[in-house]
Scaffold this motif. Structure first.
Motif, PDB file in Angstrom:
ATOM      1  N   GLN A 152       6.446  -2.352  -4.897  1.00  0.00           N
ATOM      2  CA  GLN A 152       7.325  -2.940  -3.763  1.00  0.00           C
ATOM      3  C   GLN A 152       5.856  -4.337  -3.503  1.00  0.00           C
ATOM      4  OE1 GLN A 152      10.077  -2.798  -2.489  1.00  0.00           O
ATOM      5  NE2 GLN A 152      11.129  -0.984  -3.262  1.00  0.00           N
ATOM      6  N   VAL A 153       4.593  -3.940  -3.331  1.00  0.00           N
ATOM      7  CA  VAL A 153       2.909  -4.611  -2.875  1.00  0.00           C
ATOM      8  C   VAL A 153       3.667  -5.246  -3.981  1.00  0.00           C
ATOM      9  CG1 VAL A 153       0.846  -5.071  -1.638  1.00  0.00           C
ATOM     10  CG2 VAL A 153       2.290  -2.532  -1.449  1.00  0.00           C
ATOM     11  N   ARG A 154       3.352  -5.170  -4.985  1.00  0.00           N
ATOM     12  CA  ARG A 154       3.238  -6.660  -5.518  1.00  0.00           C
ATOM     13  C   ARG A 154       4.496  -7.657  -5.432  1.00  0.00           C
ATOM     14  NH1 ARG A 154      -0.389  -7.764  -9.597  1.00  0.00           N
ATOM     15  NH2 ARG A 154      -1.208  -5.774  -9.884  1.00  0.00           N
ATOM     16  N   THR A 155       5.084  -7.141  -5.925  1.00  0.00           N
ATOM     17  CA  THR A 155       6.913  -7.970  -5.532  1.00  0.00           C
ATOM     18  C   THR A 155       6.944  -8.954  -4.475  1.00  0.00           C
ATOM     19  OG1 THR A 155       8.309  -6.282  -6.970  1.00  0.00           O
ATOM     20  CG2 THR A 155       9.182  -7.752  -5.762  1.00  0.00           C
ATOM     21  N   ARG A 156       6.894  -8.635  -3.104  1.00  0.00           N
ATOM     22  CA  ARG A 156       6.071  -9.077  -1.999  1.00  0.00           C
ATOM     23  C   ARG A 156       5.166  -9.979  -2.330  1.00  0.00           C
ATOM     24  NH1 ARG A 156       8.977  -4.507  -0.963  1.00  0.00           N
ATOM     25  NH2 ARG A 156      10.510  -3.971   0.260  1.00  0.00           N
ATOM     26  N   LEU A 157       4.086  -9.789  -2.431  1.00  0.00           N
ATOM     27  CA  LEU A 157       3.240 -11.087  -2.315  1.00  0.00           C
ATOM     28  C   LEU A 157       3.921 -12.149  -3.625  1.00  0.00           C
ATOM     29  CD1 LEU A 157      -0.439  -8.546  -3.030  1.00  0.00           C
ATOM     30  CD2 LEU A 157       0.473 -10.594  -1.678  1.00  0.00           C
TER      31      LEU A 157
ATOM     32  N   HIS B 261       4.586  12.216  -7.845  1.00  0.00           N
ATOM     33  CA  HIS B 261       4.578  12.149  -9.311  1.00  0.00           C
ATOM     34  C   HIS B 261       3.740  10.400  -9.567  1.00  0.00           C
ATOM     35  CE1 HIS B 261       5.511  11.047 -13.538  1.00  0.00           C
ATOM     36  NE2 HIS B 261       6.296  11.737 -13.354  1.00  0.00           N
ATOM     37  N   PRO B 262       3.401  10.451 -10.121  1.00  0.00           N
ATOM     38  CA  PRO B 262       2.311   8.907 -10.414  1.00  0.00           C
ATOM     39  C   PRO B 262       3.538   7.786 -10.225  1.00  0.00           C
ATOM     40  CG  PRO B 262       1.583  10.696 -12.303  1.00  0.00           C
ATOM     41  CD  PRO B 262       2.786  10.916 -11.543  1.00  0.00           C
ATOM     42  N   SER B 263       4.521   7.914 -11.205  1.00  0.00           N
ATOM     43  CA  SER B 263       5.281   6.777 -11.072  1.00  0.00           C
ATOM     44  C   SER B 263       5.989   6.478  -9.492  1.00  0.00           C
ATOM     45  CB  SER B 263       6.953   7.146 -11.614  1.00  0.00           C
ATOM     46  OG  SER B 263       7.680   8.124 -11.752  1.00  0.00           O
ATOM     47  N   ALA B 264       6.098   7.859  -8.646  1.00  0.00           N
ATOM     48  CA  ALA B 264       6.413   7.217  -7.455  1.00  0.00           C
ATOM     49  C   ALA B 264       5.549   6.274  -6.835  1.00  0.00           C
ATOM     50  CB  ALA B 264       6.594   8.751  -6.792  1.00  0.00           C
ATOM     51  N   MET B 265       4.264   6.992  -6.924  1.00  0.00           N
ATOM     52  CA  MET B 265       2.825   6.304  -6.316  1.00  0.00           C
ATOM     53  C   MET B 265       3.329   4.674  -7.242  1.00  0.00           C
ATOM     54  SD  MET B 265       0.352   8.996  -6.207  1.00  0.00           S
ATOM     55  CE  MET B 265      -0.890   8.854  -4.769  1.00  0.00           C
ATOM     56  N   GLU B 266       2.745   4.569  -8.784  1.00  0.00           N
ATOM     57  CA  GLU B 266       3.247   2.848  -9.307  1.00  0.00           C
ATOM     58  C   GLU B 266       4.482   2.202  -8.312  1.00  0.00           C
ATOM     59  OE1 GLU B 266       3.937   4.630 -12.971  1.00  0.00           O
ATOM     60  OE2 GLU B 266       1.299   5.137 -12.665  1.00  0.00           O
ATOM     61  N   GLY B 267       5.520   2.730  -7.562  1.00  0.00           N
ATOM     62  CA  GLY B 267       6.886   2.143  -7.312  1.00  0.00           C
ATOM     63  C   GLY B 267       6.102   1.728  -6.072  1.00  0.00           C
ATOM     64  N   VAL B 268       5.351   1.862  -5.143  1.00  0.00           N
ATOM     65  CA  VAL B 268       4.895   1.504  -3.887  1.00  0.00           C
ATOM     66  C   VAL B 268       3.947   0.695  -4.815  1.00  0.00           C
ATOM     67  CG1 VAL B 268       3.374   2.329  -1.993  1.00  0.00           C
ATOM     68  CG2 VAL B 268       5.121   4.533  -3.089  1.00  0.00           C
ATOM     69  N   LEU B 269       3.002   0.587  -5.385  1.00  0.00           N
ATOM     70  CA  LEU B 269       2.775  -0.700  -5.751  1.00  0.00           C
ATOM     71  C   LEU B 269       2.814  -1.831  -5.779  1.00  0.00           C
ATOM     72  CD1 LEU B 269      -0.263   1.162  -7.410  1.00  0.00           C
ATOM     73  CD2 LEU B 269      -0.533   0.419  -5.420  1.00  0.00           C
TER      74      LEU B 269
ATOM     75  N   VAL C 245      -1.681 -13.124  -8.712  1.00  0.00           N
ATOM     76  CA  VAL C 245      -0.499 -11.308  -8.625  1.00  0.00           C
ATOM     77  C   VAL C 245       0.507 -11.563 -10.138  1.00  0.00           C
ATOM     78  CG1 VAL C 245       1.296 -13.339  -7.850  1.00  0.00           C
ATOM     79  CG2 VAL C 245       1.065 -10.980  -7.193  1.00  0.00           C
ATOM     80  N   LEU C 246       0.465 -12.588 -10.637  1.00  0.00           N
ATOM     81  CA  LEU C 246       1.372 -12.516 -11.860  1.00  0.00           C
ATOM     82  C   LEU C 246       0.011 -11.851 -13.126  1.00  0.00           C
ATOM     83  CD1 LEU C 246       3.110 -15.837 -11.313  1.00  0.00           C
ATOM     84  CD2 LEU C 246       4.272 -13.311 -10.698  1.00  0.00           C
ATOM     85  N   ASN C 247      -0.656 -11.233 -12.652  1.00  0.00           N
ATOM     86  CA  ASN C 247      -1.316 -10.625 -13.855  1.00  0.00           C
ATOM     87  C   ASN C 247      -1.139  -8.939 -13.743  1.00  0.00           C
ATOM     88  OD1 ASN C 247      -2.436  -9.569 -15.675  1.00  0.00           O
ATOM     89  ND2 ASN C 247      -4.961 -10.755 -14.933  1.00  0.00           N
TER      90      ASN C 247
END
Length: 259
Positions: A163-168, A153-161, A15-17
């Motif tokens: 958020q998921v990684r941060t929660r992990l 915009h791709p950056s908006a979708m990357e923001g969702v990803l 998850v840190l990678n």
């Protein structure tokens, strides 16, 4: 002798990678939740992995993103592309359902695929019944609407990803803080406590069970987004009523001309 890497060790490393895709990481979380007998953790990870399409579970608020609703079409001899759609452009039955806010419902693997398919370009996600709405928008107008979609915009979708990684990462941190020195795997109580300290909740702030307008990707990088269950049913009912009214008015006009 080399010590065995625990499940949490492997999860933390992956998850840190930042270059590691989220889908295999979430599969590890499902396994971790199974060993810890944590149904909420397994449910959340599975929903993030599979997406929310066809479920009755509220989508988390961190999947709510800003995206302009736009249209392609023809007016006179000219074509137009990605023209912004205002609330006044939409028929009455669609105004409450459509707008510039999209709840992204795809699984994380599909989101990653959509971003990678056309780097730097907006991803086109069409609302449910987009074709029908386009027909209504074209009636009694010199403008013909051919397509209606969100330009994401791709950056908006990357923001969702992100958020998921941060929660992990938060999950790993909370578990590390709760576990004793030398402990290999978290206990069910430690996992339950960690989830209480992390914002892994649904859109209505209920427990970790996880709905949304959902998008189904197509090969060319576009997707079809659907509205959550209750909104979709209301939207469909309004469309039927609106269609019936238009039919009756048209029939009355034709009768009047004949008489």
């Amino acid at each position: 002798m080399r010590l065995r890497r625990s499940r949490l060790d492997r999860l933390e490393n992956d998850v840190l990678n930042e270059g590691r895709p989220l889908a295999p990481i979430l599969r590890q979380v499902i396994a971790l939740g199974g060993h810890a007998h944590s149904e909420p953790l397994r449910t959340w990870a599975l929903r993030e992995l599979q997406g929310y399409e066809g479920t009755d579970v509220p989508i988390p608020d961190y999947r709510r993103i800003a995206a302009p609703l736009v249209m392609d079409g023809i007016t006179g001899m000219f074509q137009f592309h990605e023209q912004p759609v205002s609330m006044f452009d939409l028929p009455d039955f669609a105004q409450e359902s459509l707008g510039d806010v999209l709840r992204l419902g795809q699984g994380v693997g599909q989101i990653e695929s959509l971003i990678a398919r056309q780097p730097g370009r907006a991803v086109q996600l069409a609302p449910t019944m987009a074709a029908e709405v386009a027909v209504f928008m074209s009636q009694n107008s010199s403008r013909q609407v051919l397509r209606l979609y969100w330009a994401v915009h791709p950056s908006a979708m990357e923001g969702v990803l992100d958020q998921v990684r941060t929660r992990l990462v938060q999950l790993v941190g909370e578990l590390r803080a709760a576990m004793t020195h030398g402990q290999q795997d978290p206990t069910p109580d430690q996992v339950a406590q960690a989830l209480q300290n992390i914002n892994i909740v649904t859109g209505d702030n209920s427990s970790v069970t996880v709905t949304a307008p959902v998008a189904v990707a197509h090969r060319r990088g576009s997707a079809r987004a659907e509205i959550d269950g209750a909104t979709q049913r209301t939207f469909a009912l309004r469309l039927v009523v609106w269609t019936a009214l238009v039919t009756l008015v048209t029939a009355a006009a034709v009768t009047a001309r004949v008489v």
